[in-house]
Motif scaffolding. Structure first.
Motif, PDB file in Angstrom:
ATOM      1  N   GLN A 110       0.497  -0.893  -0.035  1.00 22.62           N
ATOM      2  CA  GLN A 110      -0.103  -0.144  -0.446  1.00 22.62           C
ATOM      3  C   GLN A 110       1.094   1.457   0.440  1.00 22.62           C
ATOM      4  OE1 GLN A 110      -3.730   0.684  -0.610  1.00 22.62           O
ATOM      5  NE2 GLN A 110      -3.248  -1.541  -1.010  1.00 22.62           N
TER       6      GLN A 110
ATOM      7  N   PRO B 223      -4.398   4.569  -0.353  1.00 23.83           N
ATOM      8  CA  PRO B 223      -3.871   5.644   0.756  1.00 23.83           C
ATOM      9  C   PRO B 223      -4.145   7.029   0.152  1.00 23.83           C
ATOM     10  CG  PRO B 223      -2.335   4.117   0.453  1.00 23.83           C
ATOM     11  CD  PRO B 223      -3.587   3.580  -0.483  1.00 23.83           C
TER      12      PRO B 223
ATOM     13  N   ALA C 198      -7.848   8.052   0.369  1.00 18.44           N
ATOM     14  CA  ALA C 198      -8.298   8.536   1.453  1.00 18.44           C
ATOM     15  C   ALA C 198      -7.998   9.948   1.979  1.00 18.44           C
ATOM     16  CB  ALA C 198      -7.387   7.235   2.400  1.00 18.44           C
TER      17      ALA C 198
ATOM     18  N   ILE D 273     -10.780   6.640   7.987  1.00 21.25           N
ATOM     19  CA  ILE D 273     -10.252   5.717   8.280  1.00 21.25           C
ATOM     20  C   ILE D 273     -11.184   4.206   8.878  1.00 21.25           C
ATOM     21  CG2 ILE D 273      -8.662   4.885  10.792  1.00 21.25           C
ATOM     22  CD1 ILE D 273      -7.652   7.257  10.767  1.00 21.25           C
TER      23      ILE D 273
ATOM     24  N   GLY E 191     -12.055   2.705   5.296  1.00 22.67           N
ATOM     25  CA  GLY E 191     -10.818   1.826   4.890  1.00 22.67           C
ATOM     26  C   GLY E 191     -11.051   0.410   5.544  1.00 22.67           C
ATOM     27  N   ALA E 192     -11.219   0.558   6.597  1.00 18.92           N
ATOM     28  CA  ALA E 192     -10.347  -0.361   7.142  1.00 18.92           C
ATOM     29  C   ALA E 192     -11.747  -1.845   6.929  1.00 18.92           C
ATOM     30  CB  ALA E 192     -10.932  -0.329   9.561  1.00 18.92           C
TER      31      ALA E 192
ATOM     32  N   LEU F  21     -11.337  -2.283   3.405  1.00 16.68           N
ATOM     33  CA  LEU F  21      -9.988  -3.682   2.999  1.00 16.68           C
ATOM     34  C   LEU F  21     -10.073  -5.072   3.665  1.00 16.68           C
ATOM     35  CD1 LEU F  21      -7.131  -0.212   4.110  1.00 16.68           C
ATOM     36  CD2 LEU F  21      -7.587  -1.629   2.015  1.00 16.68           C
TER      37      LEU F  21
ATOM     38  N   THR G 271      -5.706  -6.639   6.583  1.00 12.98           N
ATOM     39  CA  THR G 271      -5.866  -5.276   6.415  1.00 12.98           C
ATOM     40  C   THR G 271      -5.034  -4.702   7.419  1.00 12.98           C
ATOM     41  OG1 THR G 271      -8.003  -6.753   6.191  1.00 12.98           O
ATOM     42  CG2 THR G 271      -8.062  -4.302   7.379  1.00 12.98           C
TER      43      THR G 271
ATOM     44  N   LEU H   7      -3.879  -1.292   6.719  1.00 12.07           N
ATOM     45  CA  LEU H   7      -4.849   0.429   7.225  1.00 12.07           C
ATOM     46  C   LEU H   7      -3.896   1.268   8.007  1.00 12.07           C
ATOM     47  CD1 LEU H   7      -7.831   1.129   7.866  1.00 12.07           C
ATOM     48  CD2 LEU H   7      -7.658  -0.100   9.725  1.00 12.07           C
TER      49      LEU H   7
ATOM     50  N   VAL I 133      -2.870   3.441   4.788  1.00 10.53           N
ATOM     51  CA  VAL I 133      -3.774   4.671   4.494  1.00 10.53           C
ATOM     52  C   VAL I 133      -4.406   5.456   6.062  1.00 10.53           C
ATOM     53  CG1 VAL I 133      -6.233   4.779   5.206  1.00 10.53           C
ATOM     54  CG2 VAL I 133      -5.333   3.096   3.568  1.00 10.53           C
ATOM     55  N   ALA I 134      -4.105   4.825   7.339  1.00 11.06           N
ATOM     56  CA  ALA I 134      -4.402   6.135   8.972  1.00 11.06           C
ATOM     57  C   ALA I 134      -3.044   7.254   9.031  1.00 11.06           C
ATOM     58  CB  ALA I 134      -4.473   4.951   9.685  1.00 11.06           C
TER      59      ALA I 134
END
Length: 188
Positions: free
Chosen positions: A15, A21, A24, A38, A41-42, A45, A139, A143, A146-147
């Protein structure tokens, strides 16, 4: 545990510098709601990597241990080669009128569907006695990226050395995949 840690690490690597991301970060900037993005996204994903894991479970019984290792090697080589391509800015989904959470959820799900990590999660699940650990690890790893992207925002994300990250990830994933592939066919 093997599948969990491998998937966590590979989820983060695949990722890094990817479009999921980036999208996001764009959505969090526009709505000024990082927590919502978030959470979406969780869910997105987790659903994607669960689909991959189900695929891995489905084919596991059909494959020998060497074939399962070869499947993982193929997934890593393809992920590495795909990571090296230039990434374009994702669509900002501004025209979507279904609400913030559904937009973030659907947009991130679509962006991650069929991505490199979904195939890797399937391959890891096929090799593991605990296949769902692959979905959980993937995940968590994805994640985390992404965060970070949501926290940085689009401007901060775009300021990262994305090209260098993609090239490093390409070399790493492809190299590991080649070594595993050679091991699978008993050449090393």
């Amino acid at each position: 545990m093997d599948a969990l840690m491998a998937a966590l690490l590979l989820g983060a690597i695949t990722q890094a510098a990817d479009r999921t991301p980036w999208l996001a970060a764009m959505l969090a900037d526009r709505w000024r709601s990082p927590a919502l993005v978030i959470v979406a996204g969780a869910v997105a994903l987790a659903a994607n990597y669960a689909i991959g894991t189900i695929g891995g479970i489905a084919v596991a019984a059909l494959l020998t241990p060497a074939a399962r290792l070869l499947l993982l090697a193929l997934a890593l080589v393809l992920a590495g080669l795909g990571t090296g391509w230039r990434s374009t800015r994702p669509e900002d989904l501004a025209g979507w009128r279904i609400g913030r959470f559904p937009t973030a959820l659907a947009g991130l799900f679509i962006m991650a569907f069929g991505d490199r990590m979904q195939f890797i999660a399937a391959a890891l699940a096929a090799r593991s006695p605990l296949p769902w650990a692959a979905a959980v690890g993937a995940t968590m790893g994805a994640l985390a990226v992404v965060a970070v992207a949501v926290t940085l925002g689009e401007r901060g994300w775009a300021a990262l050395p994305l090209r260098a990250i993609r090239v490093a990830n390409m070399v790493l994933l492809t190299g590991i995949g080649v070594v595993l592939g050679l091991r699978a066919v008993a050449l090393i």
